[in-house]
Design a protein around this motif. Structure first.
Motif, short mmCIF file in Angstrom:
data_model
loop_
_atom_site.label_atom_id
_atom_site.label_comp_id
_atom_site.label_asym_id
_atom_site.label_seq_id
_atom_site.Cartn_x
_atom_site.Cartn_y
_atom_site.Cartn_z
N MET A 104 -15.29 131.73 0.04
CA MET A 104 -16.40 132.04 0.93
C MET A 104 -16.59 133.54 1.11
SD MET A 104 -16.99 130.47 4.75
CE MET A 104 -15.68 131.48 5.45
N ALA A 105 -15.61 134.32 0.67
CA ALA A 105 -15.68 135.77 0.86
C ALA A 105 -16.96 136.34 0.25
CB ALA A 105 -14.46 136.44 0.22
N GLY A 106 -17.67 137.10 1.08
CA GLY A 106 -18.90 137.72 0.60
C GLY A 106 -20.12 136.84 0.68
N VAL A 107 -19.96 135.60 1.14
CA VAL A 107 -21.10 134.67 1.25
C VAL A 107 -21.40 134.45 2.73
CG1 VAL A 107 -21.98 132.38 0.70
CG2 VAL A 107 -20.41 133.53 -0.88
N LEU A 127 -16.63 126.79 11.31
CA LEU A 127 -16.44 127.98 10.48
C LEU A 127 -16.33 129.26 11.30
CD1 LEU A 127 -18.86 127.44 7.45
CD2 LEU A 127 -16.45 126.91 7.62
N TYR A 128 -17.11 129.33 12.38
CA TYR A 128 -17.16 130.55 13.18
C TYR A 128 -16.92 130.21 14.66
CZ TYR A 128 -19.79 131.82 8.96
OH TYR A 128 -20.19 132.01 7.66
N PRO A 129 -15.72 129.79 15.01
CA PRO A 129 -15.47 129.38 16.41
C PRO A 129 -15.60 130.51 17.41
CG PRO A 129 -13.42 129.49 15.15
CD PRO A 129 -14.52 129.67 14.17
N ASP A 130 -15.50 131.76 16.96
CA ASP A 130 -15.54 132.90 17.88
C ASP A 130 -16.92 133.53 18.00
OD1 ASP A 130 -15.31 133.61 15.21
OD2 ASP A 130 -14.38 135.55 15.66
N LYS A 131 -17.89 133.05 17.25
CA LYS A 131 -19.22 133.67 17.26
C LYS A 131 -20.18 132.82 18.09
CE LYS A 131 -18.64 136.24 12.98
NZ LYS A 131 -19.25 136.67 11.70
N VAL A 132 -20.20 133.13 19.41
CA VAL A 132 -20.98 132.35 20.35
C VAL A 132 -22.48 132.52 20.09
CG1 VAL A 132 -21.45 131.95 22.80
CG2 VAL A 132 -19.15 132.59 22.05
N HIS A 133 -22.87 133.71 19.64
CA HIS A 133 -24.30 133.96 19.45
C HIS A 133 -24.88 133.10 18.33
CE1 HIS A 133 -22.33 136.61 16.53
NE2 HIS A 133 -23.47 136.66 15.86
N VAL A 164 -29.79 116.86 11.89
CA VAL A 164 -29.39 117.95 10.99
C VAL A 164 -28.95 119.16 11.81
CG1 VAL A 164 -30.21 119.55 9.24
CG2 VAL A 164 -30.88 117.15 9.13
N GLN A 165 -29.67 119.44 12.89
CA GLN A 165 -29.29 120.57 13.75
C GLN A 165 -27.91 120.35 14.37
OE1 GLN A 165 -31.09 123.19 12.94
NE2 GLN A 165 -31.78 123.71 15.00
N ALA A 166 -27.64 119.11 14.78
CA ALA A 166 -26.32 118.81 15.35
C ALA A 166 -25.22 119.00 14.30
CB ALA A 166 -26.31 117.38 15.89
N ALA A 167 -25.50 118.56 13.08
CA ALA A 167 -24.52 118.76 12.00
C ALA A 167 -24.33 120.24 11.71
CB ALA A 167 -24.98 118.03 10.74
N PHE A 168 -25.43 120.99 11.74
CA PHE A 168 -25.35 122.44 11.52
C PHE A 168 -24.55 123.11 12.62
CE2 PHE A 168 -27.86 126.65 11.34
CZ PHE A 168 -26.93 127.20 10.46
N MET A 169 -24.71 122.62 13.84
CA MET A 169 -23.94 123.17 14.96
C MET A 169 -22.45 122.92 14.76
SD MET A 169 -24.00 124.64 17.97
CE MET A 169 -25.60 124.42 18.73
N GLN A 170 -22.09 121.69 14.42
CA GLN A 170 -20.69 121.37 14.20
C GLN A 170 -20.12 122.17 13.03
OE1 GLN A 170 -18.91 119.19 16.21
NE2 GLN A 170 -17.21 120.11 15.12
N PHE A 171 -20.92 122.32 11.99
CA PHE A 171 -20.53 123.09 10.82
C PHE A 171 -20.28 124.56 11.20
CE2 PHE A 171 -22.13 125.73 7.21
CZ PHE A 171 -21.15 125.42 6.27
N THR A 172 -21.17 125.12 11.98
CA THR A 172 -21.06 126.53 12.39
C THR A 172 -19.84 126.76 13.27
OG1 THR A 172 -23.46 126.78 12.29
CG2 THR A 172 -22.25 128.42 13.56
N ILE A 173 -19.61 125.83 14.22
CA ILE A 173 -18.47 125.99 15.13
C ILE A 173 -17.16 125.90 14.37
CG2 ILE A 173 -17.27 124.89 17.05
CD1 ILE A 173 -20.00 124.14 18.19
N LEU A 194 -18.59 121.28 2.73
CA LEU A 194 -18.28 122.71 2.77
C LEU A 194 -17.31 123.03 3.90
CD1 LEU A 194 -21.75 124.34 2.03
CD2 LEU A 194 -19.88 123.87 0.45
N ALA A 195 -17.50 122.38 5.04
CA ALA A 195 -16.62 122.65 6.19
C ALA A 195 -15.18 122.26 5.86
CB ALA A 195 -17.12 121.90 7.41
N ASN A 196 -15.01 121.10 5.25
CA ASN A 196 -13.66 120.66 4.88
C ASN A 196 -13.04 121.58 3.83
OD1 ASN A 196 -13.82 118.45 6.59
ND2 ASN A 196 -14.66 117.10 5.00
N TYR A 197 -13.87 122.02 2.90
CA TYR A 197 -13.36 122.89 1.84
C TYR A 197 -12.97 124.26 2.39
CZ TYR A 197 -13.33 125.66 -2.47
OH TYR A 197 -12.97 126.50 -3.50
N MET A 198 -13.78 124.78 3.28
CA MET A 198 -13.52 126.13 3.80
C MET A 198 -12.38 126.16 4.82
SD MET A 198 -17.39 127.52 4.33
CE MET A 198 -18.55 127.61 2.94
N SER A 199 -11.96 125.00 5.26
CA SER A 199 -10.86 124.99 6.24
C SER A 199 -9.52 125.34 5.61
CB SER A 199 -10.77 123.61 6.90
OG SER A 199 -10.49 122.61 5.94
#
Length: 854
Positions: free
Chosen positions: A310-313, A358-364, A347-356, A297-302
């Motif tokens: 991804m709009a609306g999801v 997709l959302y590099p500006d959302k620190v929270h 899995v948490q580490a992968a989720f972290m990398q995935f989140t960063i 998903l990360a590669n696709y959304m890039s």
């Protein structure tokens, strides 16, 4: 293995033999014989003795031979029969396995002929194939059926669409084949004794592709749109996977679905997929499934297309909601065995990398993931009943998790509520490694430290490098090289301070020193030194700020709250803590502080304010020298540092200079080794001839003391002959510096003595090597003297004119005495000449008395 090879060879021989007869019957258009021999070769697949690997080899041979029969059936002009007749005739075969293989073969040709509806034939074959329920034989039969009709399905746009059915019929056929294949595959696990469980699991693993091939067929359907997939296909597939309740089946099919279906499908059905994952067996390893899905998903959304899809999801919320349930289930206390925390953390580490990504500006979002990780770790600790720190693979996963946001957020991660809490779950060694990685990231990227808060947060985070914690091992620091390298990394943080406000910079330095002070002497030796020099660098900034305010008034900004004196107090306190831990280092820092105070006086002209500070730092240097440094070699080096500093300072009061010079000269005269003592006293001679002091008498006293020591040393051991030439250097220096007490007679006499002593040493076998070096040194001195006489300024050349530099022509006024001495008393020539020349020209009878400073 031998039995397997033998069985395979025997079956292969039968297949080849029957294939030969079958192809001969086909060539003769003999349907009956062709069916007979094809049935015979298929019968070899009825065996239960072959391993899955060997059975697959046998199956491939059968499959290749059956293609000849399929082509024959497809050519109606050769057999001249209706397809329905053939379809019904093959169902009369005696054994069910050959019957089903022949049914699939004829059925494919039947569909191709279009004499009947494709959907009806497919449905009929699917039902009839259920007659083979032996797990391995039935699984290969299903695979054969799928292969035979893969291009004859009534898919959208297919030639068989319409009366032959539509995409729904194509999907139903493949899905039913998938479900039946999966059931057969699962049943393999229960066939046989318990002791062969692992063997059966391996066999099942080898055959998984036969099931997964049906998913590939589904993904290749042209009618498989996003809507059809989300509304019809996916719910049925997921329902079947969950219903089976087999760990290996769920693991493989979940992973295969991610790989075979397009990323766009996963985006649109993300909630359905994640909800299904929460219902999987607890034993299913969700780590590779989740990691693969996130990466896809990360590669696709890039790319642009992915962003539009991804709009609306709300991808983050979907993952967060379901991921928590998935991971906590793995730590369920009721689950069998000891829970393994490593997969959930990965899995948490992968989720972290995935989140960063997709959302590099959302620190929270990052802090939310950290918070959920804290919850998982706390539940793991409660489930295992342990309070120990994480180590091994689990610790590595936490390190990966903590490292993910560093490149994008840098020091911003320290502002998070849960970042430091996660670090607290690690053992000491891992916490230290994380701290080193964090420092390396800051230094390599040149990240600035610009506030007190940043310094406090950072130093709390890297505390394993700054002080001993409760779990610090007793042998911490035993590896000196590694320990030093770690502390050097910490020291680099001092130089990352970046601010234009001197008051804030001082506050940050004070905070750093507070942290460093907790580390004990072994750490402070490394960390307080850069802090001291950073404070020194702050002084000229404050001086410039004060000068700018004097020149520009209020326009230059507010006055500095931290004065220069305050910084010197800071330096004094910092270095006082180092005196016991590293006296040599402390000595050098005291001297550096004194030089800085002198420079402040020169730049500001305020001697009254900073002369006492300069004298205090020099006094502390002497106290450190006297009380803490006992090694003779270190004392020797310290003398040179003291001399160099005192001769360079200009702000000191005369009485203070006298006190310092007296003390330094006394210490030089107390050195244990005479050669060191001689050189140290010769260095002290410069104390009395500098920019602020001109006392030739004291210079001469030092030099005379050196000559007496040199004579005693060289008489005892000719290997120290170079001391004579070194003393000649000193005399030449002060003679050229116009010290009136050092006359040309002194230089000439000492020059002659150097010639004699070097010549004598050359005859001593034990001192020959040192004599050679001393002679080379002496020649360089002579070369310099000749240069000065010939090329120097007129005034300088006149001072050196009296010197006779050719050893074959001694000084005229002493020629006779010198020659008599050299020939009459060769064993005492050096000492005799020494007293002869120097006593005869001394200004006072006390010139060789022990100097008062010594």
């Amino acid at each position: 293995a031998d039995d397997q090879d033998r069985l395979l060879d025997e079956a292969t021989a039968v297949v080849k033999e029957q294939a030969f007869y079958m192809k001969r019957a086909i060539d003769q258009d003999n349907v009956r014989e062709a069916l007979k021999h094809s049935s015979n070769l298929i019968c070899e697949l009825r065996t239960s003795l072959l391993s899955p690997k060997n059975y697959y080899e046998l199956y491939m041979q059968v499959f290749q031979e059956m293609q000849h029969l399929s082509n024959f059936f497809s050519d109606k002009s050769r057999h001249n029969r209706k397809m329905v007749e053939l379809y019904e005739s093959v169902q009369h075969a005696g054994n069910i396995l050959p019957r089903m293989y022949l049914l699939a073969t004829v059925g494919a040709s039947y569909i191709k002929s279009k004499e009947a509806s494709a959907k009806e034939i497919l449905k009929d074959m699917n039902e009839l194939t259920k007659g083979v329920q032996h797990p391995m034989r039935g699984l290969f039969l299903r695979y054969y059926l799928s292969q035979m009709v893969k291009d004859k399905l009534p898919d959208t746009g297919s030639e068989y669409e319409g009366d032959g059915g539509d995409v729904n019929d194509a999907f139903d056929f493949i899905f039913q084949n998938l479900s039946e294949s999966n059931k057969l595959w699962v049943r393999m696990q229960t066939q046989g004794p318990v002791k062969d469980k692992q063997k059966r699991e391996k066999e099942r693993h080898d055959l998984r592709v036969l099931v997964g091939a049906n998913l590939v067929r589904l993904s290749q359907l042209d009618g498989m749109t996003v809507q059809y997939y989300s509304e019809i296909a996916l719910p049925k597939i997921l329902e079947h996977i969950i219903w089976v309740k087999d760990t290996m089946s769920q693991q493989y099919l979940f992973e295969s679905m991610i790989q075979v279906f397009p990323d766009e499908f996963h985006i649109s059905t993300l909630e359905q997929i994640l909800a299904a994952y929460t219902k999987a067996n607890p034993a299913v390893d969700m780590k590779p499934i989740m990691v693969t899905l996130m990466n896809r998903l990360a590669n696709y959304m890039s790319n642009t297309e992915g962003n539009h899809a991804m709009a609306g999801v709300d991808v983050f919320s979907l993952f967060r909601t379901h991921l928590q349930q998935i991971l906590e289930r793995a730590l369920d206390p009721s689950a069998p065995g000891v829970p393994d925390i490593s997969p959930p953390l990965e899995v948490q580490a992968a989720f972290m990398q995935f989140t960063i990504s997709l959302y590099p500006d959302k620190v929270h979002y990052v802090d939310i993931i950290m918070g959920s990780t804290v919850d998982i770790l706390q539940k793991f600790s409660a489930a295992t009943g342990g309070s120990g720190k994480l180590g091994g693979a689990a610790a590595e996963k936490v390190v990966d998790l903590l490292s993910c946001p560093l490149k994008t957020l840098s020091l911003g991660v320290l502002d998070m509520e849960h970042y430091g809490t996660v670090l607290g779950f690690l053992n000491y060694a891992t916490r230290k490694q994380v701290a080193l990685s964090f420092i390396a990231s800051i230094v390599e990227d040149n990240r600035p430290l610009s506030s007190m808060e940043a310094v406090t947060n950072l130093f709390n985070f890297i505390s394993p490098l700054l002080k001993d914690d409760d779990d610090t091992p007793n042998d911490e620091g035993s590896d000196k090289e590694a320990f030093t390298a770690e502390q050097v990394q910490v020291c680099k943080l001092v130089h990352q301070i970046r601010t234009n406000d001197t008051d804030v910079e001082f506050q940050m330095l004070t905070a750093m020193r507070g942290f460093f002070g907790q580390g004990g002497p072994d750490r402070m030796v490394h960390t307080l030194q850069p802090t001291y020099f950073a404070a020194m660098g702050l002084v000229p900034k404050i001086v410039a700020r004060e000068r700018r305010r004097l020149e520009e008034g209020d326009d230059a900004g507010p006055p500095p709250a931290i004065s220069v004196k305050k910084v010197f107090q800071f330096m004094h306190k910092t270095n006082s803590a180092l005196v016991k831990a590293s006296p040599v280092l402390a000595l050098h820092l005291w001297l550096n502080g004194a030089m800085l105070a002198d420079q402040v006086v020169r730049s500001s002209g305020n001697a009254d304010a900073f002369e006492p500070i300069c004298f205090e730092f020099l006094t502390q240097a002497l106290i450190c020298f006297e009380e803490e440094i006992s090694d003779s070699a270190k004392q020797y080096q310290g003398i040179f540092g003291l001399v160099g500093t005192v001769t360079s300072t200009q702000c000191l009061e005369p009485e203070n200079v006298d006190t310092l010079c007296q003390k330094i000269a006394q210490h030089a005269a107390r050195l244990l080794k005479k050669p060191m003592q001689c050189r140290a006293i010769s260095a002290c001679s410069h104390l009395f001839w500098s920019e602020t002091r001109r006392d030739g008498k004291r210079v001469l006293e030092c030099l005379q003391k050196c000559l007496k020591i040199t004579d005693a040393v060289v008489q005892a051991d000719a290997q120290h002959v170079d001391l004579w030439v070194e003393m000649l250097d000193k005399y030449v220096f002060f003679f050229e510096a116009q010290v009136e007490e050092v006359t040309s007679k002194f230089v000439q006499s000492l020059l002659n003595l150097c010639h004699e002593h070097v010549s004598y040493a050359e005859t001593d076998s034990s001192a020959r090597g040192e004599a050679k070096k001393a002679k080379a040194h002496l020649n360089e001195v002579l070369r310099y003297l000749r240069y000065v006489k010939e090329n120097g300024a007129a005034e300088v050349a006149a001072r050196f004119a009296e010197l006779v530099l050719d050893n074959s022509q001694p000084h005229e006024s002493h020629e006779q005495q010198g020659r008599l001495t050299l020939h009459a008393l060769p064993e005492e020539r050096g000492l005799y000449l020494f007293y002869l020349f120097l006593f005869s020209v001394a200004d006072s009878p006390d010139v060789f008395a022990a100097p008062s400073v010594g």
